[in-house]
Design a protein around this motif. Structure first.
Motif, PDB file in Angstrom:
ATOM      1  N   GLY A 118       1.095  54.751   3.888  1.00 39.24           N
ATOM      2  CA  GLY A 118       2.364  55.055   2.814  1.00 39.24           C
ATOM      3  C   GLY A 118       1.942  55.047   1.511  1.00 39.24           C
ATOM      4  N   ALA A 119       0.623  55.168   0.970  1.00 37.91           N
ATOM      5  CA  ALA A 119       0.164  55.248  -0.438  1.00 37.91           C
ATOM      6  C   ALA A 119       0.789  56.558  -1.069  1.00 37.91           C
ATOM      7  CB  ALA A 119      -1.351  55.166  -0.389  1.00 37.91           C
ATOM      8  N   ILE A 120       1.161  56.445  -2.189  1.00 38.71           N
ATOM      9  CA  ILE A 120       1.467  57.707  -2.960  1.00 38.71           C
ATOM     10  C   ILE A 120       0.218  58.334  -3.361  1.00 38.71           C
ATOM     11  CG2 ILE A 120       2.211  58.413  -5.385  1.00 38.71           C
ATOM     12  CD1 ILE A 120       3.930  56.012  -5.399  1.00 38.71           C
ATOM     13  N   ASP A 121      -0.021  59.606  -3.196  1.00 39.16           N
ATOM     14  CA  ASP A 121      -1.154  60.500  -3.486  1.00 39.16           C
ATOM     15  C   ASP A 121      -0.515  61.600  -4.274  1.00 39.16           C
ATOM     16  OD1 ASP A 121      -3.110  62.119  -3.278  1.00 39.16           O
ATOM     17  OD2 ASP A 121      -2.777  63.020  -1.249  1.00 39.16           O
ATOM     18  N   TRP A 122      -0.801  61.741  -5.447  1.00 36.56           N
ATOM     19  CA  TRP A 122      -0.380  62.792  -6.304  1.00 36.56           C
ATOM     20  C   TRP A 122      -1.242  64.114  -6.254  1.00 36.56           C
ATOM     21  CZ3 TRP A 122       0.564  58.778 -10.604  1.00 36.56           C
ATOM     22  CH2 TRP A 122       1.671  58.100 -10.402  1.00 36.56           C
ATOM     23  N   ARG A 123      -2.543  64.059  -5.483  1.00 32.69           N
ATOM     24  CA  ARG A 123      -3.358  65.362  -5.170  1.00 32.69           C
ATOM     25  C   ARG A 123      -4.043  65.810  -6.387  1.00 32.69           C
ATOM     26  NH1 ARG A 123      -4.406  64.548  -0.550  1.00 32.69           N
ATOM     27  NH2 ARG A 123      -5.217  66.766  -0.496  1.00 32.69           N
ATOM     28  N   ILE A 124      -4.301  64.859  -7.320  1.00 31.39           N
ATOM     29  CA  ILE A 124      -5.134  65.112  -8.391  1.00 31.39           C
ATOM     30  C   ILE A 124      -6.568  65.714  -7.896  1.00 31.39           C
ATOM     31  CG2 ILE A 124      -3.781  63.773  -9.812  1.00 31.39           C
ATOM     32  CD1 ILE A 124      -6.016  61.621  -9.866  1.00 31.39           C
ATOM     33  N   ASP A 125      -6.894  66.472  -8.712  1.00 32.47           N
ATOM     34  CA  ASP A 125      -8.208  67.052  -8.422  1.00 32.47           C
ATOM     35  C   ASP A 125      -9.451  66.420  -9.170  1.00 32.47           C
ATOM     36  OD1 ASP A 125      -7.392  69.323  -6.882  1.00 32.47           O
ATOM     37  OD2 ASP A 125      -6.771  70.309  -8.367  1.00 32.47           O
ATOM     38  N   ARG A 126      -9.119  65.558 -10.426  1.00 30.62           N
ATOM     39  CA  ARG A 126      -9.861  65.014 -11.107  1.00 30.62           C
ATOM     40  C   ARG A 126      -9.298  63.608 -11.728  1.00 30.62           C
ATOM     41  NH1 ARG A 126      -9.516  69.965 -12.806  1.00 30.62           N
ATOM     42  NH2 ARG A 126      -8.201  70.174 -14.953  1.00 30.62           N
ATOM     43  N   PHE A 127     -10.076  62.607 -12.329  1.00 25.87           N
ATOM     44  CA  PHE A 127      -9.361  61.723 -12.981  1.00 25.87           C
ATOM     45  C   PHE A 127      -8.796  61.906 -14.161  1.00 25.87           C
ATOM     46  CE2 PHE A 127      -9.777  56.899 -14.431  1.00 25.87           C
ATOM     47  CZ  PHE A 127      -8.371  56.728 -13.795  1.00 25.87           C
ATOM     48  N   THR A 128      -9.129  62.815 -14.867  1.00 15.58           N
ATOM     49  CA  THR A 128      -8.294  63.180 -16.073  1.00 15.58           C
ATOM     50  C   THR A 128      -7.032  63.724 -16.052  1.00 15.58           C
ATOM     51  OG1 THR A 128      -9.480  65.441 -15.760  1.00 15.58           O
ATOM     52  CG2 THR A 128     -10.612  63.560 -17.312  1.00 15.58           C
ATOM     53  N   GLN A 129      -6.680  63.999 -14.680  1.00 17.43           N
ATOM     54  CA  GLN A 129      -5.243  64.472 -14.555  1.00 17.43           C
ATOM     55  C   GLN A 129      -4.367  63.243 -14.260  1.00 17.43           C
ATOM     56  OE1 GLN A 129      -5.866  67.090 -11.103  1.00 17.43           O
ATOM     57  NE2 GLN A 129      -6.208  68.772 -12.316  1.00 17.43           N
ATOM     58  N   PHE A 130      -4.878  62.056 -14.017  1.00 18.71           N
ATOM     59  CA  PHE A 130      -3.989  60.945 -13.871  1.00 18.71           C
ATOM     60  C   PHE A 130      -3.142  60.591 -14.607  1.00 18.71           C
ATOM     61  CE2 PHE A 130      -3.230  56.369 -13.449  1.00 18.71           C
ATOM     62  CZ  PHE A 130      -2.814  56.139 -12.115  1.00 18.71           C
ATOM     63  N   PRO A 131      -3.406  60.619 -16.043  1.00 15.45           N
ATOM     64  CA  PRO A 131      -2.302  60.155 -17.131  1.00 15.45           C
ATOM     65  C   PRO A 131      -1.044  61.153 -16.706  1.00 15.45           C
ATOM     66  CG  PRO A 131      -4.598  59.848 -17.954  1.00 15.45           C
ATOM     67  CD  PRO A 131      -4.804  60.695 -16.660  1.00 15.45           C
ATOM     68  N   GLU A 132      -1.580  62.465 -16.740  1.00 17.32           N
ATOM     69  CA  GLU A 132      -0.321  63.319 -16.866  1.00 17.32           C
ATOM     70  C   GLU A 132       0.700  63.050 -15.624  1.00 17.32           C
ATOM     71  OE1 GLU A 132       0.652  68.225 -16.899  1.00 17.32           O
ATOM     72  OE2 GLU A 132      -1.485  67.433 -16.964  1.00 17.32           O
ATOM     73  N   ALA A 133      -0.003  62.808 -14.432  1.00 16.60           N
ATOM     74  CA  ALA A 133       0.773  62.641 -13.077  1.00 16.60           C
ATOM     75  C   ALA A 133       1.658  61.090 -13.304  1.00 16.60           C
ATOM     76  CB  ALA A 133      -0.292  62.391 -12.044  1.00 16.60           C
TER      77      ALA A 133
END
Length: 251
Positions: free
Chosen positions: A151-166
């Motif tokens: 049940g974890a949230i997975d924003w399908r980011i390709d790299r950690f630098t995209q995490f803040p925007e997500a």
């Protein structure tokens, strides 16, 4: 019996004279016949090493004699083969790249939840104050595909630098809940938790020690699949056994 000791560790701590530190760490690791990667930056250290028990412990004893690394928390696992081909020590701008220089974990950690406490929260379906739990995977999509919390949230980011925007795009879905960020060994979810707190999200925790520590202390309760690792073991199952044993490592 698996006779190769694998360790993973990180610490956010101010470091200077990085070229000198790099040279000394490399020489000591080579003398101990270790292989793997050590990342150094002004914000701290991140390492993944493998070798004999004697080699690992002698190197750690030397490293932790430095007050800056005395409280380094080390996660252990075991394999039949060394999953690295080289011994590398690299100097980086960040030990985990986020591209948000204002996020400085060394200035103070985000609140952390212990693996055993998290396991209890997941089993009871809420935290100790009655708030629903949201597990937030901070890893890259291909890592998540190997396994994650149910049940974890997975924003399908390709790299950690995209995490803040997500985070900023999905902030509303996290409000009113207890958010637990998690990653492989703790380093990404530590930065992630600090960023979320500074973004105004309340009740944010990091999973202390990441998935690897959770496996070690709980056997992986509530986790589906395996934990991806960045070496030739490919992934570790909840017993911390590798899912692949290449025989010949090729980092």
């Amino acid at each position: 019996m698996s006779n190769v000791v694998n360790i993973a560790a990180y610490k956010f701590v101010p470091l200077d004279e990085l070229p000198v530190l790099r040279a000394e760490m490399l020489a000591r690791a080579q003398a101990a016949e270790l292989k793997g990667t050590i990342l150094l930056a002004e914000e701290g250290i991140n390492l993944f090493l493998a070798g004999t028990a004697t080699g690992i412990e002698s190197w750690l004893q030397w490293l932790q004699s430095d007050p800056r690394f005395a409280e380094l928390e080390v996660k252990y696992s075991f394999s039949d083969h060394v999953p690295f081909r080289k011994m590398l020590v690299k100097i980086k701008r960040e030990i985990i790249r986020m591209n948000h220089p204002a996020i400085q974990p060394r200035a103070g950690r985000a609140p952390a939840v212990a693996p055993t406490t998290l396991a209890r929260w997941l089993e009871q379906g809420q935290d100790d104050e009655g708030r629903p739990i949201v597990m937030l995977d901070t890893r890259n999509a291909f890592e998540v595909d190997e396994g994650t919390f149910e049940g974890a949230i997975d924003w399908r980011i390709d790299r950690f630098t995209q995490f803040p925007e997500a985070v900023l795009a999905n902030r509303g879905s996290l409000e009113g809940k207890t958010v637990v960020s998690f990653c492989t060994g703790g380093i990404r979810c530590e930065k992630a938790a600090i960023f979320m707190a500074e973004a105004g999200i309340d009740h944010v925790y990091q999973l202390d020690g990441g998935i690897l520590k959770y496996f070690e202390e709980t056997g992986g309760r509530g986790f589906k699949g395996n934990c991806f690792v960045f070496d030739e073991r490919v992934a570790l199952d909840p017993s911390l056994a590798p899912t692949a044993e290449p025989g010949e490592a090729s980092q």
